[in-house]
Design a protein around this motif. Structure first.
Motif, mmCIF file in Angstrom:
data_model
loop_
_atom_site.group_PDB
_atom_site.id
_atom_site.type_symbol
_atom_site.label_atom_id
_atom_site.label_comp_id
_atom_site.label_asym_id
_atom_site.label_seq_id
_atom_site.Cartn_x
_atom_site.Cartn_y
_atom_site.Cartn_z
ATOM 1 N N TYR B 36 0.766 -1.124 -0.309
ATOM 2 C CA TYR B 36 0.057 0.516 -0.352
ATOM 3 C C TYR B 36 0.997 1.735 -0.397
ATOM 4 N N GLU B 37 1.774 0.749 0.405
ATOM 5 C CA GLU B 37 2.851 2.410 0.919
ATOM 6 C C GLU B 37 3.574 2.617 -0.353
ATOM 7 N N VAL B 40 0.483 3.491 -3.216
ATOM 8 C CA VAL B 40 -0.443 4.725 -3.004
ATOM 9 C C VAL B 40 -0.809 5.995 -4.112
ATOM 10 N N LYS B 41 0.006 6.434 -3.888
ATOM 11 C CA LYS B 41 0.519 7.803 -4.858
ATOM 12 C C LYS B 41 0.623 7.728 -6.232
ATOM 13 N N TYR B 44 -3.612 6.969 -6.361
ATOM 14 C CA TYR B 44 -3.864 8.104 -6.305
ATOM 15 C C TYR B 44 -3.940 9.121 -7.796
ATOM 16 N N ASN B 45 -2.130 9.418 -7.828
ATOM 17 C CA ASN B 45 -2.343 10.030 -9.104
ATOM 18 C C ASN B 45 -3.001 9.701 -10.365
ATOM 19 N N TYR B 48 -6.510 10.781 -9.778
ATOM 20 C CA TYR B 48 -7.220 12.330 -10.148
ATOM 21 C C TYR B 48 -6.925 12.320 -11.441
ATOM 22 N N GLU B 58 -10.247 10.214 -3.867
ATOM 23 C CA GLU B 58 -9.441 9.704 -2.483
ATOM 24 C C GLU B 58 -10.313 8.712 -2.491
ATOM 25 N N THR B 61 -9.523 5.918 -5.192
ATOM 26 C CA THR B 61 -8.530 4.823 -4.535
ATOM 27 C C THR B 61 -8.507 4.098 -3.207
ATOM 28 N N ALA B 62 -8.928 4.356 -1.856
ATOM 29 C CA ALA B 62 -10.190 3.499 -1.435
ATOM 30 C C ALA B 62 -10.449 2.449 -1.766
ATOM 31 N N PHE B 65 -7.871 -0.517 -3.876
ATOM 32 C CA PHE B 65 -7.430 -1.241 -2.645
ATOM 33 C C PHE B 65 -7.619 -2.199 -1.618
ATOM 34 N N TYR B 66 -9.346 -1.467 -1.444
ATOM 35 C CA TYR B 66 -10.071 -2.536 -0.830
ATOM 36 C C TYR B 66 -9.925 -3.731 -1.303
ATOM 37 N N MET B 69 -6.729 -6.174 -1.433
ATOM 38 C CA MET B 69 -6.781 -7.032 -0.236
ATOM 39 C C MET B 69 -7.754 -7.826 -0.693
#
Lengths: 130, 210
Positions: B36-37, B40-41, B44-45, B48, B58, B61-62, B65-66, B69
């Motif tokens: 994730y780390e 994530v950016k 998101y980009n 966006y 946002e 993006t969430a 990742f959900y 996962m």
């Protein structure tokens, strides 16, 4: 391969070279125009466009609060049934809820009915000997 | 037995490859946290620029990742690296988002430009903002796959090979698509500029002339 195809491939190569150069901070147009793969016309327009894209499509920073909160939601919360359910697609969530409600509706009336005759049946069962 | 011998250093999550982390993440949430780390950016980009506003970025993006996962247990690297898999999830969610909404919003200029131009003069800020909006509007008129290519190329600065993995195309096909994308974007901008000879871009060229 026709002459048109080979010109097109040369232009593709030149565009990639220019893009890599611009992204690494090298915007020496004269040098890039001097490359053998440079097109004879319209090169400066394409160079301007690539430079413009490079300065306009810049990385955006997501808010630190959002990044931290999402990570916490993803990996720090306990793995309960509702957490797992929440991650499922909406239609699966609805199906799961309908299944649970239907199950309750089936089981509860039977239990209620069996409660009425439950006391009598219980006395019929002999006690277990130790 | 040498009791003074140091035990071998255990690799941290940071040292591990994506493939190793993915295997660990099937049973270890902290490994997924490292993935994730790392991404994530980037995700998101990508979202966006495809959605044009930070709130939807946002939210989506969430969801990326959900979804990742929830499905990581079944993920296997069959020629699609984890990074490409994540972008494909993002791409599908963005496509659904556009389909459901049936609209494409304009990037809010105040948020987009303010952070990078605070130190410059107000006139210059307005001019640059107009230029950016002009270009971004032209990008939004491109087909989705061409928008995706430009974002991956300029925002994420990925190589053609990496872009090919994400877009499920060969490196040669990406090269050709990039060429066609630039030409069509240039033509579109020139058509737009024909109506307004004093566009921001023209002014910039004049300003930059010696």
């Amino acid at each position: 391969m026709t002459q048109f195809d080979s010109q097109e491939i040369r232009l593709q190569d030149w565009l990639l070279t220019v893009t890599d150069a611009v992204q690494s901070g090298d915007d020496d147009l004269d040098r890039l125009l001097g490359l053998s793969s440079a097109p004879s016309t319209g090169a400066d327009d394409l160079f301007d466009l690539i430079r413009w894209l490079d300065t306009s499509l810049v990385e955006q920073e997501p808010s630190a609060r959002f990044v931290a909160r999402l990570k916490q939601d993803l990996i720090d919360e306990p793995e309960g049934v509702f957490t797992r359910l929440r991650r499922l697609p909406a239609r699966v969530q609805i199906a799961a809820i309908v299944a649970v409600v239907a199950g309750v509706l089936l089981i509860v009336p039977r239990r209620l009915l069996s409660l009425g005759s439950g006391d009598k049946k219980a006395t019929d069962i002999p006690a277990l000997q130790p | 037995m040498n009791i003074f011998k140091k035990p071998p250093k255990q690799p941290t999550y940071h040292d591990l490859s994506d493939a190793d982390l993915v295997e660990m993440a099937k049973t270890d949430q902290a490994a997924f946290g490292e993935l994730y780390e790392r991404y994530v950016k980037k995700i998101y980009n990508y979202i966006y620029y495809r959605t044009s506003n930070p709130h939807d970025a946002e939210d989506l993006t969430a969801r990326v990742f959900y979804r990742a996962m929830a499905h990581i247990e079944t993920y296997t690297d069959r020629g699609v690296p984890f990074q490409a898999w994540l972008y494909r999830i993002a791409h599908n969610l963005v496509a659904n988002w556009h389909r459901d909404r049936g609209r494409r919003k304009i990037i809010p200029l105040d948020e987009f430009v303010a952070s990078s131009l605070r130190s410059e003069a107000p006139d210059r800020q307005t001019e640059d903002a107009e230029e950016r909006e002009h270009l971004l509007a032209a990008i939004r008129r491109l087909p989705p796959e061409r928008q995706q290519l430009l974002i991956l190329k300029f925002v994420e600065q990925l190589s053609n090979a990496e872009i090919g993995e994400i877009m499920n195309r060969t490196e040669g096909a990406i090269k050709s698509l990039y060429h066609r994308t630039l030409l069509s974007l240039r033509d579109d901008l020139q058509n737009q500029d024909q109506g307004s000879t004093t566009s921001g871009r023209e002014r910039k060229k004049v300003d930059q002339a010696p």
